[in-house]
Structure formats: C-alpha cells, structure tokens
Write a protein that holds these residues in place. Structure first.
Motif, PDB file in Angstrom:
ATOM      1  N   GLY A 201      -1.018  -0.082 -16.053  1.00 31.81           N
ATOM      2  CA  GLY A 201      -2.072  -1.006 -16.216  1.00 31.81           C
ATOM      3  C   GLY A 201      -1.752  -2.598 -16.390  1.00 31.81           C
ATOM      4  N   PHE A 202      -2.932  -3.186 -16.644  1.00 31.81           N
ATOM      5  CA  PHE A 202      -2.655  -4.610 -16.713  1.00 31.81           C
ATOM      6  C   PHE A 202      -3.640  -5.239 -17.677  1.00 31.81           C
ATOM      7  N   GLY A 203      -3.318  -5.368 -18.965  1.00 34.34           N
ATOM      8  CA  GLY A 203      -4.271  -5.585 -20.311  1.00 34.34           C
ATOM      9  C   GLY A 203      -5.339  -4.467 -20.211  1.00 34.34           C
ATOM     10  N   PRO A 204      -6.633  -4.888 -20.204  1.00 34.09           N
ATOM     11  CA  PRO A 204      -7.621  -4.022 -20.457  1.00 34.09           C
ATOM     12  C   PRO A 204      -7.987  -3.306 -18.874  1.00 34.09           C
ATOM     13  N   LEU A 205      -7.453  -3.813 -17.910  1.00 29.23           N
ATOM     14  CA  LEU A 205      -7.498  -3.326 -16.644  1.00 29.23           C
ATOM     15  C   LEU A 205      -6.992  -1.842 -16.266  1.00 29.23           C
ATOM     16  N   ARG A 206      -7.894  -0.810 -16.243  1.00 31.72           N
ATOM     17  CA  ARG A 206      -7.433   0.555 -16.191  1.00 31.72           C
ATOM     18  C   ARG A 206      -6.663   1.152 -14.914  1.00 31.72           C
ATOM     19  N   VAL A 207      -7.604   0.875 -13.746  1.00 29.72           N
ATOM     20  CA  VAL A 207      -7.389   1.218 -12.499  1.00 29.72           C
ATOM     21  C   VAL A 207      -7.654   0.243 -11.452  1.00 29.72           C
ATOM     22  N   ILE A 208      -6.915   0.470 -10.516  1.00 28.99           N
ATOM     23  CA  ILE A 208      -7.337  -0.124  -9.151  1.00 28.99           C
ATOM     24  C   ILE A 208      -6.963   0.796  -7.952  1.00 28.99           C
ATOM     25  N   ASN A 209      -7.873   1.333  -7.341  1.00 30.20           N
ATOM     26  CA  ASN A 209      -7.275   2.052  -6.029  1.00 30.20           C
ATOM     27  C   ASN A 209      -8.486   2.001  -4.960  1.00 30.20           C
ATOM     28  N   GLU A 210      -7.953   2.606  -3.900  1.00 36.11           N
ATOM     29  CA  GLU A 210      -8.688   2.791  -2.833  1.00 36.11           C
ATOM     30  C   GLU A 210      -9.625   4.270  -2.630  1.00 36.11           C
ATOM     31  N   ASP A 211     -10.469   4.590  -2.749  1.00 39.37           N
ATOM     32  CA  ASP A 211     -11.041   5.811  -2.736  1.00 39.37           C
ATOM     33  C   ASP A 211     -11.610   6.307  -1.385  1.00 39.37           C
TER      34      ASP A 211
ATOM     35  N   SER B 128       0.900  -1.235  -0.051  1.00 40.14           N
ATOM     36  CA  SER B 128      -0.222   0.044   0.239  1.00 40.14           C
ATOM     37  C   SER B 128       1.072   1.230  -0.182  1.00 40.14           C
ATOM     38  N   ALA B 129       1.805   1.316   0.820  1.00 40.80           N
ATOM     39  CA  ALA B 129       2.630   2.384   0.829  1.00 40.80           C
ATOM     40  C   ALA B 129       3.432   2.708  -0.438  1.00 40.80           C
ATOM     41  N   ASP B 130       3.756   1.618  -1.139  1.00 39.47           N
ATOM     42  CA  ASP B 130       4.182   2.117  -2.391  1.00 39.47           C
ATOM     43  C   ASP B 130       3.277   2.448  -3.737  1.00 39.47           C
ATOM     44  N   ARG B 131       2.162   2.602  -3.452  1.00 43.89           N
ATOM     45  CA  ARG B 131       1.217   2.897  -4.416  1.00 43.89           C
ATOM     46  C   ARG B 131       0.941   4.478  -4.456  1.00 43.89           C
TER      47      ARG B 131
ATOM     48  N   ASN C 273      -5.914   7.481  -2.458  1.00 42.61           N
ATOM     49  CA  ASN C 273      -4.370   7.335  -2.083  1.00 42.61           C
ATOM     50  C   ASN C 273      -3.758   6.022  -2.262  1.00 42.61           C
ATOM     51  N   LYS C 274      -4.124   5.199  -3.264  1.00 38.05           N
ATOM     52  CA  LYS C 274      -3.511   3.793  -3.418  1.00 38.05           C
ATOM     53  C   LYS C 274      -3.597   3.296  -4.952  1.00 38.05           C
ATOM     54  N   HIS C 275      -3.412   4.268  -5.768  1.00 39.00           N
ATOM     55  CA  HIS C 275      -3.344   3.891  -7.223  1.00 39.00           C
ATOM     56  C   HIS C 275      -2.355   2.918  -7.470  1.00 39.00           C
ATOM     57  N   THR C 276      -2.778   1.630  -7.946  1.00 41.47           N
ATOM     58  CA  THR C 276      -1.970   0.586  -8.411  1.00 41.47           C
ATOM     59  C   THR C 276      -1.289   1.159  -9.628  1.00 41.47           C
ATOM     60  N   PHE C 277      -2.126   1.532 -10.621  1.00 42.31           N
ATOM     61  CA  PHE C 277      -1.503   1.944 -11.894  1.00 42.31           C
ATOM     62  C   PHE C 277      -1.467   3.393 -12.254  1.00 42.31           C
TER      63      PHE C 277
END
Length: 61
Positions: free
Chosen positions: A37-47, A7-10, A21-25
């Motif tokens: 991103g990862f293939g068609p996956l555009r975003v993973i985050n915690e809002d 988490s601290a690295d995102r 505060n936790k965008h993976t891509f």
C-alpha cells in the motif's frame, strides 16, 4: 523517488467472473511484502468483470 511497476510485474487474481489481474499493492489473494500500500491508499488494480456478473452489495461495517 518514484517506483514504476510494469503491468506484467503486478499481481494476478482471477475468479472467472472477475479478472483483477493487475494489483499494484498486496490485496485479497495477492500478497507481496514489498508492496503493501501507499499511505492511506489500499488498492489500485485493473478489474475486468464478466457480463451480467459483478459484486454483491457492499454494506458499511
């Protein structure tokens, strides 16, 4: 191979009413060329959205 990102690295993005505060891509104001991103996956985050706040209507293009 699995790439585990703690988490601290995102990536952080904070607009006051929206703490995303936790965008993976890379997304929005957060840019990390190693994580685009990862293939068609555009975003993973915690809002975290402030009470009585939120996004306006999203219209289809």
């Amino acid at each position: 191979m699995m790439d585990i990102r703690k988490s601290a690295d995102r990536g952080p993005t904070n607009f006051g009413w929206l703490d995303s505060n936790k965008h993976t891509f890379s997304f929005g104001h957060y840019h990390d060329p190693k994580h685009m991103g990862f293939g068609p996956l555009r975003v993973i985050n915690e809002d975290k959205v402030a009470p009585a706040q939120g996004f306006g209507s999203h219209h289809a293009p």
